[in-house]
Design an enzyme around this catalytic site. Structure first.
Site, PDB file in Angstrom:
ATOM      1  N   ALA A 228       0.806  -1.216   0.000  1.00 22.29           N
ATOM      2  CA  ALA A 228       0.000   0.000   0.000  1.00 22.29           C
ATOM      3  C   ALA A 228       0.840   1.268   0.000  1.00 22.29           C
ATOM      4  CB  ALA A 228      -0.929  -0.003   1.210  1.00 22.29           C
TER       5      ALA A 228
ATOM      6  N   GLY B 256       6.278  -0.382  -3.931  1.00 21.07           N
ATOM      7  CA  GLY B 256       6.296  -1.580  -4.748  1.00 21.07           C
ATOM      8  C   GLY B 256       7.701  -1.889  -5.198  1.00 21.07           C
ATOM      9  N   ARG B 257       7.898  -3.105  -5.695  1.00 19.74           N
ATOM     10  CA  ARG B 257       9.198  -3.509  -6.170  1.00 19.74           C
ATOM     11  C   ARG B 257       9.028  -4.593  -7.224  1.00 19.74           C
ATOM     12  NH1 ARG B 257       7.356  -4.881  -1.778  1.00 19.74           N
ATOM     13  NH2 ARG B 257       8.009  -2.943  -0.864  1.00 19.74           N
TER      14      ARG B 257
ATOM     15  N   ASP C  68      -0.774 -10.474  -0.914  1.00 15.16           N
ATOM     16  CA  ASP C  68       0.625 -10.462  -0.481  1.00 15.16           C
ATOM     17  C   ASP C  68       0.847 -11.259   0.800  1.00 15.16           C
ATOM     18  OD1 ASP C  68      -0.646  -8.561   1.146  1.00 15.16           O
ATOM     19  OD2 ASP C  68       0.515  -6.872   0.369  1.00 15.16           O
ATOM     20  N   THR C  69      -0.147 -11.279   1.695  1.00 16.86           N
ATOM     21  CA  THR C  69       0.030 -12.057   2.923  1.00 16.86           C
ATOM     22  C   THR C  69       0.074 -13.548   2.635  1.00 16.86           C
ATOM     23  OG1 THR C  69      -1.214 -10.335   4.083  1.00 16.86           O
ATOM     24  CG2 THR C  69      -0.808 -12.374   5.276  1.00 16.86           C
TER      25      THR C  69
END
Length: 507
Positions: A25, A28-29, A255-256
């Site tokens: 949130a 980013g990558r 993502d979790t």
């Protein structure tokens, strides 16, 4: 494992690497992942090739994501990944995407995004909660979806929409995948966060869509982690410098889900029971189960049952996170005060225990604002006083997070009828030595901290398994994590017994 590595000398499959698009949130990558030989076993290495900021903006009358800018950064990162791989004589085998949950974009039949997606931090959905519950009883909702009540869940956001006929809702990672491949799908771990997913059947709860007057085909078909979504469109492939045959593979796109897949559990034996904290902007705190817990007691405790990789259940609660600290830093910077974070954490650690606490997951703290003043006000409401010095505020945040972790883990153990042997903290918060030690003290359990890039690592491992580079289930994937990582360990009321993490980069 290093976040920045050179190309390994002996990859298992010469010329194969995996690109992970990992967006939170606030940032980013794009990361290249390689799986290499490691004395008869396997090891994963990550190379970050592009980092970029992310955040909400006031757009078109609400807090929205600047999705055009976000997708442009994704393309920039993937092009950089293609260049980096080619420079090492490698090719990208596949791309996996994970982001935060619940938010979505609406796409028309022509594949056009109708508007910038709303952020869950916008308060538009609050007014829809009562309307949804008027049609779907809360107990019935929970008995089917097992989803924690949060006023920004997708189901409440969708209840604010009008004129949805002919449109499809694509969750953020699915929207990115669609723009890369032209294929629409909904990855299952993220689908489970919508409030419209049957936790037992593992399918859409279509009766809920009907009850709310939502189109039955509002979401595309479900896709499981490890399945291929599609291949790059010719236009995208040309822009990235990649073959059009490059696959986009579904990972734990929440993502979790990817982070929990990379928890390095098992060092205490295959039957080791663990709790986890995926610590970043938010903290996701819970245990891993094989079946959902849909009891009334679980609903009363506001626990969620979300899908994990390989059909597991992430039984957890959302707890406040390091958003509180990052917002304090933002406020202080706006006032011209930019304290060194390592010094601030050291000063906070030197304060005596027993200071005031706040409820870190109170909705009061969700929207961006003057966070130091909000925290002091919350403390005043408890009848206590919090000094204005930033060290006291930081200690209050971290004490409150650790107390929230301990309380949530104890509740999860009780509700799921198990006892965790160890707490794994993964994500950015695993670098925060003070938070990890306070968590060990508060839980009375050993804490294992790391990997920091757990989400990207879980993303890469699922891709590698889909490509045949790895095999087995989560136990085998986690063995690769353990071989790749040397995490810090903390024991209650003691100094860390090992420490490979720095106090920098806490967020």
């Amino acid at each position: 494992m290093s976040a920045e590595t050179s190309a390994p000398a002996g990859s298992l499959f010469a010329g194969s690497v995996f690109a992970a698009v990992d967006i939170g949130a606030s940032s980013g990558r794009v990361i290249l992942g390689r799986v290499t030989d490691n004395n008869g076993g396997k090891k994963a290495e990550l190379e970050t090739v592009h980092r970029f900021p992310n955040g909400v903006k006031e757009l078109d009358g609400g807090l929205r994501w600047d999705f055009d800018a976000l997708f442009a950064e994704v393309l920039t990162g993937l092009a950089a990944a293609a260049t980096a791989a080619a420079a090492c004589g490698e090719s990208i085998t596949s791309i996996g995407i994970d982001t935060w949950a619940v938010d979505y974009g609406l796409v028309n039949a022509a594949g056009e995004l109708t508007a910038a997606p709303f952020s869950y931090r916008d308060d538009r959905s609050r007014a829809a909660v009562a309307r949804v519950h008027g049609r779907l009883d809360e107990a019935r909702l929970y008995a089917t979806t097992g989803l924690q009540f949060l006023p920004f869940n997708t189901i409440y956001q969708l209840a604010t929409e009008r004129n949805l006929e002919g449109l499809q809702a694509l969750l953020i990672p699915d929207l990115i995948a669609f723009l890369l491949t032209g294929v629409r799908g909904t990855e299952a771990t993220n689908a489970s966060t919508t409030g419209l997913f049957d936790a037992v059947a593992g399918e859409w709860a279509t009766e809920f869509l009907a009850a709310l007057g939502l189109p039955k085909n509002l979401f595309p078909p479900l896709v499981q982690p490890g399945e291929t979504v599609g291949t790059l469109t010719p236009e995208i492939a040309d822009r990235l410098g990649l073959p059009a045959s490059t696959a986009v593979v579904a990972v734990g796109s929440h993502d979790t889900a990817s982070a929990v897949a990379a928890v390095p559990a098992g060092s205490g034996g295959d039957e080791e029971r663990f709790a986890y904290v995926s610590s970043g902007t938010w903290s996701l705190v819970g245990v891993e189960l094989s079946h959902p817990v849909l009891t009334e007691a679980s609903r009363a405790a506001n626990f969620t049952n979300e899908r994990g990789v390989d059909g597991t259940i992430r039984y957890l609660r959302n707890v406040g996170g390091l958003w509180l600290l990052s917002e304090c830093q933002r406020t202080w910077a706006g006032e011209g005060y930019r304290p060194d974070l390592a010094e601030l954490l050291s000063a906070a650690a030197a304060l005596p225990p027993g200071g005031p606490l706040i409820n870190a997951d109170d909705p009061y703290f969700i929207a961006p604002d003057n966070m130091p003043e909000r925290i002091r006000a919350a403390v005043r409401n408890t009848g206590a006083v919090l000094p204005e010095h930033p060290a006291h505020i930081v200690r209050c945040i971290l004490d409150s997070l650790a107390a929230g972790y301990a309380r949530t883990i104890a509740d999860a153990e009780r509700l799921a009828d198990l006892r965790a042997d160890v707490v794994h903290i993964v994500g950015g918060g695993s670098q925060n030595r003070l938070l990890c030690q306070l968590t060990a003290d508060a839980t009375g359990k050993r804490v294992v901290a790391g990997p920091v890039e757990a989400t990207a690592l879980g993303n890469v491992l699922v891709q590698a398994r889909a490509a045949g580079v790895l095999s087995g289930g989560l136990a085998e994937l986690r063995a690769v994590v353990r071989a790749s990582q040397h995490p810090a360990e903390y024991v209650p009321a003691a100094r860390p017994v090992a420490n490979s993490m720095s106090s920098g980069g806490v967020l």
